[in-house]
Design a protein around this motif. Sequence first.
Motif, short mmCIF file in Angstrom:
data_model
loop_
_atom_site.label_atom_id
_atom_site.label_comp_id
_atom_site.label_asym_id
_atom_site.label_seq_id
_atom_site.Cartn_x
_atom_site.Cartn_y
_atom_site.Cartn_z
N ASN A 4 0.82 -1.21 0.00
CA ASN A 4 0.00 0.00 0.00
C ASN A 4 0.86 1.25 0.00
OD1 ASN A 4 -2.31 -1.49 0.00
ND2 ASN A 4 -2.62 -1.39 2.19
N ARG A 5 1.99 1.20 0.69
CA ARG A 5 2.84 2.38 0.79
C ARG A 5 3.62 2.66 -0.49
NH1 ARG A 5 7.06 3.70 5.64
NH2 ARG A 5 7.54 5.79 4.94
N TYR A 6 4.14 1.62 -1.12
CA TYR A 6 5.00 1.81 -2.29
C TYR A 6 4.39 1.31 -3.61
CZ TYR A 6 8.48 2.72 1.27
OH TYR A 6 9.16 3.24 2.33
N GLY A 7 3.18 0.77 -3.56
CA GLY A 7 2.56 0.20 -4.75
C GLY A 7 2.35 1.20 -5.87
N GLY A 8 1.85 2.38 -5.56
CA GLY A 8 1.59 3.39 -6.58
C GLY A 8 2.85 3.91 -7.23
N ILE A 9 3.90 4.07 -6.43
CA ILE A 9 5.18 4.55 -6.97
C ILE A 9 5.84 3.47 -7.82
CG2 ILE A 9 7.52 5.27 -6.31
CD1 ILE A 9 6.16 6.59 -3.82
N THR A 10 5.80 2.22 -7.34
CA THR A 10 6.39 1.10 -8.09
C THR A 10 5.66 0.92 -9.42
OG1 THR A 10 6.98 0.03 -6.01
CG2 THR A 10 6.99 -1.34 -7.98
N LEU A 11 4.35 1.00 -9.41
CA LEU A 11 3.57 0.90 -10.65
C LEU A 11 3.93 2.03 -11.60
CD1 LEU A 11 1.38 -0.49 -12.31
CD2 LEU A 11 -0.32 0.81 -11.03
N SER A 12 4.13 3.22 -11.08
CA SER A 12 4.53 4.36 -11.91
C SER A 12 5.88 4.11 -12.58
CB SER A 12 4.60 5.64 -11.08
OG SER A 12 3.33 6.01 -10.62
N LEU A 13 6.84 3.63 -11.81
CA LEU A 13 8.16 3.34 -12.37
C LEU A 13 8.09 2.25 -13.44
CD1 LEU A 13 10.32 3.49 -9.12
CD2 LEU A 13 10.26 5.17 -10.98
N PHE A 14 7.31 1.21 -13.19
CA PHE A 14 7.10 0.14 -14.17
C PHE A 14 6.50 0.71 -15.45
CE2 PHE A 14 4.30 -3.18 -15.95
CZ PHE A 14 5.25 -4.16 -16.24
N ARG A 15 5.46 1.53 -15.30
CA ARG A 15 4.79 2.14 -16.45
C ARG A 15 5.74 3.01 -17.25
NH1 ARG A 15 3.53 7.04 -16.56
NH2 ARG A 15 3.37 7.33 -14.32
N ILE A 16 6.55 3.81 -16.57
CA ILE A 16 7.49 4.72 -17.24
C ILE A 16 8.52 3.93 -18.05
CG2 ILE A 16 9.35 6.38 -16.82
CD1 ILE A 16 7.59 7.38 -14.40
N VAL A 17 9.08 2.88 -17.47
CA VAL A 17 10.10 2.09 -18.17
C VAL A 17 9.50 1.36 -19.37
CG1 VAL A 17 11.65 0.10 -17.95
CG2 VAL A 17 11.62 1.86 -16.17
N VAL A 18 8.36 0.72 -19.18
CA VAL A 18 7.71 0.00 -20.28
C VAL A 18 7.32 0.97 -21.40
CG1 VAL A 18 5.67 -1.36 -20.92
CG2 VAL A 18 6.95 -1.93 -18.86
#
Length: 156
Positions: A4-18
């Motif tokens: 919950n704490r880092y999920g949104g940021i991790t998803l953002s980083l994944f989205r940016i790289v892909v």
Amino acid sequence: MMFNRYGGITLSLFRIVVGLLFTFHGLATMFGVFGGHRGTGRAAELLAWPNWWAALIQLVCGALVMTGLFTRVAALLASGSMAYAYFVVHQPQDLLPLRNGGELAALFCWSFFLIAVLGPGTWALDALLRRPAEAHDQAGAPAPAPAPLRRSARVD
């Protein structure tokens, strides 16, 4: 919970790289940069089906996904284009992705599908555009709505 704490940021980083990697594929095919279309050093022929049109989808959808603008729609279109590429170009050569060269198409397809389902994450232009309309907590989830005001009982 850690997710919950880092999920949104991790998803953002994944989205940016892909999105960035997909954009590079579009640039390579459309303009012949980064080794060009399929490593030939050349660009795809203007309006040629399906290479030029695939490059256009890669360029536009990759940039939209990378920036987090119209993320779900762009990711769904990108996912569908990679499913088409896999089943039309790669799968007829062999059933298994390791033998038909379709690993990248399959990975992009499922990565974009994940982004389309989960959304853009915390760091996205979509989040900025929706922020004035609704409040968000730090994890990117909508904050609970305030309780409605109640009229107090009147005492005379």
